[in-house]
Design an enzyme around this catalytic site. Structure first.
Site, short mmCIF file in Angstrom:
data_model
loop_
_atom_site.label_atom_id
_atom_site.label_comp_id
_atom_site.label_asym_id
_atom_site.label_seq_id
_atom_site.Cartn_x
_atom_site.Cartn_y
_atom_site.Cartn_z
N HIS A 104 49.47 -31.04 7.15
CA HIS A 104 48.14 -31.13 7.65
C HIS A 104 48.13 -31.42 9.12
O HIS A 104 47.40 -32.90 9.48
CB HIS A 104 47.45 -32.24 6.62
CG HIS A 104 45.65 -31.97 6.80
ND1 HIS A 104 44.99 -32.21 5.55
CD2 HIS A 104 45.07 -31.27 7.74
CE1 HIS A 104 43.72 -31.84 6.01
NE2 HIS A 104 43.79 -31.36 7.04
N ARG A 115 33.87 -20.78 13.20
CA ARG A 115 34.36 -21.26 14.40
C ARG A 115 35.96 -20.75 14.40
O ARG A 115 36.64 -20.02 15.31
CB ARG A 115 34.25 -22.56 14.68
CG ARG A 115 32.85 -22.94 15.11
CD ARG A 115 32.94 -24.22 15.66
NE ARG A 115 31.61 -24.91 15.64
CZ ARG A 115 30.67 -25.21 14.61
NH1 ARG A 115 31.37 -25.34 13.41
NH2 ARG A 115 29.53 -25.73 14.83
N ILE A 116 36.62 -21.38 13.47
CA ILE A 116 38.12 -21.26 13.15
C ILE A 116 38.54 -19.88 12.97
O ILE A 116 39.27 -19.27 13.49
CB ILE A 116 38.70 -22.31 12.41
CG1 ILE A 116 38.35 -23.77 12.86
CG2 ILE A 116 40.36 -22.07 12.39
CD1 ILE A 116 38.79 -24.84 11.95
N GLU A 120 47.70 -34.76 -1.06
CA GLU A 120 48.29 -35.06 0.25
C GLU A 120 48.72 -36.26 0.24
O GLU A 120 47.98 -37.30 0.08
CB GLU A 120 47.67 -34.63 1.46
CG GLU A 120 47.14 -32.96 1.26
CD GLU A 120 46.47 -32.72 2.59
OE1 GLU A 120 45.98 -33.42 3.27
OE2 GLU A 120 46.17 -31.36 2.56
N THR A 155 44.87 -23.19 6.09
CA THR A 155 44.85 -24.31 7.02
C THR A 155 43.43 -24.93 6.91
O THR A 155 42.89 -25.79 7.63
CB THR A 155 44.88 -23.88 8.52
OG1 THR A 155 43.83 -22.77 8.75
CG2 THR A 155 46.36 -23.47 8.87
N SER A 156 42.69 -24.67 5.60
CA SER A 156 41.26 -25.34 5.42
C SER A 156 41.32 -26.59 4.42
O SER A 156 41.71 -27.52 5.00
CB SER A 156 40.56 -24.26 4.82
OG SER A 156 41.14 -23.88 3.68
N ARG A 157 41.44 -26.35 3.53
CA ARG A 157 41.83 -27.56 2.39
C ARG A 157 42.38 -26.98 1.23
O ARG A 157 42.25 -25.60 0.74
CB ARG A 157 40.18 -28.03 1.63
CG ARG A 157 39.68 -28.73 2.74
CD ARG A 157 40.33 -30.28 3.12
NE ARG A 157 39.59 -31.11 4.05
CZ ARG A 157 39.77 -31.05 5.30
NH1 ARG A 157 40.61 -30.31 5.81
NH2 ARG A 157 39.04 -31.83 6.21
C1 GLV Z 1 41.25 -31.37 9.31
O1 GLV Z 1 41.62 -31.09 8.44
C2 GLV Z 1 39.83 -31.72 9.56
O2 GLV Z 1 39.09 -31.42 8.93
O3 GLV Z 1 39.54 -31.94 10.73
#
Ligand code: GLV
Length: 336
Positions: free
Chosen positions: A287, A158-159, A268, A237-239
């Protein structure tokens, strides 16, 4: 009628808490900090539902402390903080919030890409620190252009797909790598499939959109970073755990790649001695992928609806472990 008991690990936005409180007896952890492990274990006892954040590690010990637990509703799209296999084994429904945070997260990936390319954090510090002494200079703070360049998307879910849509407006050539090829998406997003190595070799920007699992742990390691172009920018922007962070810091310091835009880290908050903090060519955010008023409010609503649906014995809007239905059908859960 006895109301089901629910533990919420952080005060979230409305309307979620209101929705939950109308049907359940809700205990909300107070304060900005996550509950400690002891608090979590103490509070989950005797509960029917848990609404948790990605900062709460829900492992087999925590799950084991709550034999009456029926649903874990996570305020996140990633569920790597939950032992989902253990939850499934115990007939516990795990729900999450995909979909609602897609656009906000794709926006942040694009923001980090542009900010890293045009050295925005560095430029901001330059102005604030009083280093801006000459009004304009032909060689001051030169960066990279995104328009018409090649963007490699790792994980076209999706992202990743929403990032590809944005790239179309920038006339970028979009490459992608994914577990499965999707001819429909390739057509719709004008995206070309590549092996991971070829994607890394060809892209000016690489954006990561894969979940963190044992298979993706440090998938971007020293060798993979070595394949990237010298002018390339890595966006994550994932992990954080999908990247070897030490190797990334070295790649940035030694100029194997030009820059990075990071929202996630292997630890984090980012420890004060992280080498990433010293690097100029790195844009760092804490994050905040889904952190818009609109999205967080929708997440609050969805997490409550997911949780309530399971307790009502109905299909939740977003179920992560559908195989759990074989272990404990929804009809057996129905508590109201
Ligand atoms: C953010 O990192 C999420 O998994 O919603």
């Amino acid at each position: 009628m006895i109301k089901p008991r629910v533990y919420v690990t952080r005060r979230t936005l409305q309307p979620g808490l209101e929705l939950l409180s109308s049907r359940c007896e809700v205990t909300v952890h107070q304060g900005e900090e996550p509950p400690s492990r002891e608090e979590l274990i103490r509070n989950i006892r005797g509960k029917d539902g848990l609404l948790c954040m990605l900062t709460d590690r829900i492992d087999s010990e925590v799950i084991g402390a709550a034999p009456s637990l029926k649903v874990i509703s996570s305020f996140s799209v990633g569920v790597d903080h939950i032992d989902t296999a253990e939850a499934t084994r115990r007939g516990i429904y795990v729900t999450y919030t995909p979909g609602v945070l897609t656009q906000a997260t794709a926006d942040l990936a694009f923001t980090l890409m542009m900010a890293a390319a045009r050295r925005i954090s560095e430029a901001d510090r330059y102005v604030r620190n009083g280093e801006w002494k000459i009004g304009w200079s032909p060689t001051m703070l030169l960066g990279e252009e995104a328009y018409g360049k090649t963007l490699g998307i790792v994980g076209l879910g999706r992202i990743g797909s929403a990032v590809a849509e944005r790239a179309l407006g920038f006339r970028m050539k979009v490459l992608y790598h994914s577990r499965t090829r999707s001819p429909e998406k390739e057509k719709k997003l004008n995206a070309e499939y590549r092996s991971l190595d070829d994607l890394l070799k060809e892209s000016d920007f690489v954006s990561l959109h894969i979940p963190f699992t044992e298979k993706t742990r440090q998938i971007i390691d020293r060798q993979k970073l070595g394949l990237m172009k010298k002018n390339a920018v890595l966006i994550n922007t994932s992990r954080g755990q999908v990247v070897d962070e030490d190797a990334l810091a070295e790649a940035l310091e030694k100029g194997w790649i030009a820059g990075a835009g990071l929202d996630v880290y292997s630890t984090e908050p980012l420890p004060a001695d992280s080498p990433l903090l010293k690097l100029k060519n790195t844009v760092l955010s804490p994050h905040i992928g889904s952190a818009t008023h609109q999205t967080r409010s929708l997440m609050s609503e969805i997490t409550a609806k997911n949780l309530l649906a399971v307790l009502k014995g109905e299909e939740p809007p977003y179920l992560f472990n559908p195989e759990v239905k074989e272990i404990r059908p929804l009809s057996e859960i129905k508590v109201f």
